[in-house]
Design a protein around this motif. Structure first.
Motif, short mmCIF file in Angstrom:
data_model
loop_
_atom_site.label_atom_id
_atom_site.label_comp_id
_atom_site.label_asym_id
_atom_site.label_seq_id
_atom_site.Cartn_x
_atom_site.Cartn_y
_atom_site.Cartn_z
N ALA A 32 0.59 -1.32 -0.01
CA ALA A 32 0.33 0.22 -0.34
C ALA A 32 0.83 0.80 -0.41
CB ALA A 32 -1.40 0.30 1.75
N LYS A 53 3.60 0.58 2.55
CA LYS A 53 3.69 -0.57 3.76
C LYS A 53 3.09 -1.56 2.69
CE LYS A 53 -0.18 -1.48 7.12
NZ LYS A 53 -1.33 -1.61 7.84
N ILE A 55 1.75 -4.85 2.74
CA ILE A 55 1.02 -6.13 3.54
C ILE A 55 0.49 -7.29 3.79
CG2 ILE A 55 -1.75 -5.86 3.79
CD1 ILE A 55 -2.08 -2.73 2.02
N ALA A 74 -3.42 -12.83 13.88
CA ALA A 74 -4.25 -12.07 14.69
C ALA A 74 -5.22 -10.61 13.92
CB ALA A 74 -3.68 -12.02 15.35
N SER A 75 -6.15 -9.63 14.12
CA SER A 75 -6.18 -8.64 13.39
C SER A 75 -5.70 -8.19 12.92
CB SER A 75 -7.27 -8.04 14.58
OG SER A 75 -7.89 -6.80 13.19
N GLY A 76 -5.09 -8.27 11.48
CA GLY A 76 -4.42 -7.14 10.86
C GLY A 76 -3.59 -7.59 10.19
N ALA A 77 -3.25 -8.99 10.14
CA ALA A 77 -2.48 -10.15 9.98
C ALA A 77 -2.51 -10.12 8.76
CB ALA A 77 -2.44 -11.01 11.02
N GLY A 78 -3.06 -9.59 7.45
CA GLY A 78 -3.18 -9.52 6.62
C GLY A 78 -4.32 -10.93 5.82
N LYS A 79 -4.97 -11.46 6.83
CA LYS A 79 -5.98 -12.73 5.96
C LYS A 79 -6.81 -12.41 4.91
CE LYS A 79 -7.31 -12.83 10.23
NZ LYS A 79 -6.94 -12.65 10.80
N SER A 80 -7.36 -11.01 5.15
CA SER A 80 -8.41 -11.12 3.75
C SER A 80 -7.84 -10.83 2.70
CB SER A 80 -9.12 -9.59 4.80
OG SER A 80 -9.64 -9.83 5.58
N THR A 81 -6.54 -9.35 3.01
CA THR A 81 -6.08 -8.86 1.78
C THR A 81 -5.39 -10.43 1.67
OG1 THR A 81 -5.25 -7.23 3.83
CG2 THR A 81 -3.58 -7.80 0.80
N LEU A 94 -3.87 -1.08 -4.42
CA LEU A 94 -2.84 -1.70 -3.79
C LEU A 94 -2.10 -2.53 -4.99
CD1 LEU A 94 -4.59 -3.67 -1.24
CD2 LEU A 94 -3.35 -1.15 -0.54
#
Ligand SMILES: Nc1ncnc2c1ncn2[C@@H]1O[C@H](COP(=O)(O)OP(=O)(O)OP(=O)(O)O)[C@@H](O)[C@H]1O
Length: 637
Positions: A32, A53, A55, A74-81, A94
């Protein structure tokens, strides 16, 4: 219909070995830019220092047929991305690099809609349809070309049985929190059924258990397991699975700070992390333990513990040199070798190369037309309310401006009645279209991204189905108000008046679509529409003498449909009126229709031009709306 498509359309949900898919991703990076991708590229050419950054950072993994892989972290680890990257749905803002491979071969994003189903976290459907109606529509657009109606029906029925939807098949889907309908678990199963209609060999799910209780969550994961056992490759993100559910997965991939911390079986994950000192305490859910242990904010309070950043660096390093990372690379290599045997699938890949949708445009269009029609029929409370509201408003205005004559006092009242009618018909449509369209937009975006239909097929079908309502309602309004106010009694003039008002209402509809699409947010749309419309109303020439304005501004009138509408309607009303009764001799009195028109600088000879311009505006604004929708889907999010 070729052999592959025919096999996909058969009743059994099993995926034949020739169609099975190994999905691998190698050295995937997602970046990003602090100022957006394009500005970044431009400024970096000028040697400006800019922040980026990562991701997703050099992530490699693989999922094979019959396997269910969970992406965890954890939250923000990049799973959804990562999931969005694997499904070619990552935002265009991105930057993505790396290889995505099906059976060892790179592939085109369009192939995704033929080979994969993507069940997203939020279940979005048209709430007015029943489960059966929704599946019938989806089957028409996603099942292979040439699939017979009977086969489609059988497929729907077998999925309804298989996914335990029989009890609710004729129940309205509803919208959670707004319209009562089927339960959350049933909605999730309906999402699976929709994805499985064309029996895809690959399936992605984003948090399929979110919002479900532990019993329902287990049921959903068991269902995924069953689908995997039928030869499918399943990749899903999962949030806080119970230990029982965690061990149902064949493979887990742990991510931290966008990097791979581990990929392998759940049992191996425990062994691997224990070897780095992260031992899961007895009677503790290993999934919960590992997710929190890999969180960047984790604080290890045991004396002498290393800082979390150092622990994570150790994890990445140890994983990269572990047999688990090597296994992944070997599997990717092997999948390439095995590709030669998968002749049938590679033929499919070539066949679909230039094909974007399962069905041709005309089939998409007719299916959408039927669905939009049923949606309107089922929103009959809304349509009935609009009908009653139209009559009521016409009666109120009709009563207020009741039975005008042909005298000087009536001139103001007649012009006022015409002006207020134009405002009412146009603005009513602008705001109601914005409201309804923004509610439906997420359904359209979801289905379009799932490769069900083209943007223009959707937009045209929606426009056509709604057209009768946008013609009939203004006619109803004019029919009531016109004779109550006692406007020009000629029948021909009535018809012209109705035509202009119908056109104004439809300009309002087009404008509503346009604003709704470009803003994609109800309050923003309402806040934008008003300041855009007010100058156009001022430049109608009715509230402001345009000829007295600074001449560089007077062109704005040509953009104002209110100007064309008011000029045309006043010409219809006053042209040819040679005598107006002046009841108060001491006052200024417009003695005939030409004087009335002259008061607003309106000209009879402009009448045809006004009609053409309004017609052009209906079409242009719709085309702008369609283009905005095209751009909107290209942007992704
Ligand atoms: N378009 C974007 N631009 C900038 N940063 C982004 C963008 N999309 C995601 N991120 C950042 O990337 C990181 C990973 O986000 P992502 O949504 O993939 O995490 P996640 O593991 O799915 O988290 P959660 O479980 O909370 O949904 C986050 O720090 C997020 O803020």
């Amino acid at each position: 219909m070729n052999k592959i498509q025919a096999s996909r359309a058969t009743l059994s949900s099993a995926v034949e070995p020739e169609d099975q898919v190994t999905y691998a991703w190698k050295s995937v990076n997602v970046t990003a830019y602090s100022k957006g991708r394009f500005i970044h590229r431009f400024l970096s050419r000028k040697n400006a220092v800019l922040n980026t950054k990562k991701i997703i950072d050099d992530v490699t993994g693989i999922a094979r047929p019959g396997e269910m892989l969970a992406l965890m972290g954890a939250s923000g680890a990049g799973k959804s991305t990562l999931l969005n990257t694997l499904t070619y749905r990552v935002s265009r803002t991105l930057d993505v690099s790396g290889d995505l491979l099906i059976n060892g071969l790179p592939f085109d994003s369009t192939l995704m809609s033929f080979l994969a189903a993507y069940v997203q976290q939020e279940d979005i459907f048209l709430g007015n349809l029943t489960v059966m109606e929704h599946l019938e529509f989806a089957a028409k657009v996603v099942m292979a070309r040439g699939t017979k109606k009977a086969l489609r029906k059988e497929r729907i029925h077998s999925l309804i049985e298989e996914l335990n939807l029989s009890k609710c098949q004729n129940t309205r889907i509803g919208i959670p929190g707004k319209k009562k309908g089927i339960s959350g678990g049933e909605m999730k199963r309906l999402a699976f059924a929709t994805g499985l209609l064309n029996n895809p060999p690959l399936m992605f799910c984003d948090e399929p258990t979110s919002g479900l209780d532990s019993f329902m969550s287990k049921n959903v994961v068991l269902l995924l397991k069953r689908l995997a056992l039928q030869g499918r490759t399943i990749i899903t993100t999962i949030h806080q699975p119970s230990s029982e559910v965690y061990f149902l997965f064949d493979k887990v991939m742990f991510l931290a700070e966008g990097r791979v911390a581990f990929i392998g079986s759940p049992a191996d994950a425990n062994v691997f992390f224990a070897s780095i000192g992260a031992v899961c305490p007895a009677n503790f859910n290993p999934a919960d333990f590992l997710v929190s242990r890999l969180a960047t904010q984790y604080e290890d309070l045991t004396p002498g513990a290393i800082p979390q950043s150092q622990f994570l660096s150790n994890v990445y390093e140890r994983y990269q040199s572990s047999r688990y990372a090597k296994n992944v690379l070997d599997d990717i290599h092997e999948s390439r070798e095995a590709m030669v045997k998968k002749l049938r699938l590679s033929m499919t890949m070539n066949k679909f190369k230039n094909l974007h949708y399962a069905q041709p445009w005309r089939v998409q269009f007719s299916a959408l037309l039927v669905r939009s029609f049923w949606d309107i029929i089922k929103s009959r409370e809304l349509v009935t309310w609009k009908f009653l509201q139209t009559i009521l408003v016409a009666l109120v205005f009709g009563a207020l401006y009741w039975n005008q004559g042909n005298d000087q006092d009536s001139v103001l009242n007649i012009n006022g009645a015409i002006f207020i009618s134009v405002m009412n018909l146009c603005l009513n449509n602008v705001f109601s279209v914005i409201h309804v369209f923004i509610e439906e937009l997420p359904v359209f975006l979801r289905e379009h991204y799932n490769g069900m239909y083209r943007v223009d097929a959707y937009f045209l079908s929606k426009t056509l189905v709604e057209l009768p309502v946008h013609i009939i309602l203004p006619i109803v309004y004019v029919s009531v108000m016109y004779y109550m106010v006692n406007l020009n009694p000629s029948y021909e003039r009535f018809l012209w008046h109705a035509l202009v008002q119908v056109t104004v209402a439809n300009i309002g509809t087009s404008f509503g679509y346009f604003i709704g699409i470009i803003t994609n947010d109800l309050s923003l749309a309402l806040n934008c529409a008003t300041p855009m419309i007010i100058p156009l109303i001022l430049f109608s020439g009715f509230l402001l003498n345009i000829d007295t304005l600074w001449k560089y501004l007077s062109w704005v009138r040509y953009m104002s449909w209110f100007y064309y509408a008011m000029e045309a309607l006043l010409v219809v009303q006053w042209d040819g009126n040679e005598y107006i009764n002046c009841t108060r001799p001491q006052t200024t009195c417009p003695s005939n229709g030409t004087v009335v028109l002259g008061m607003f600088s309106y000209k009879t000879e402009n009448f045809q031009f006004d009609l053409y311009m309004m017609g052009l505006m209906v079409i242009l604004l719709r085309l702008f709306a369609l283009s905005a929708l095209q751009l909107r889907v290209m942007k992704k999010n």
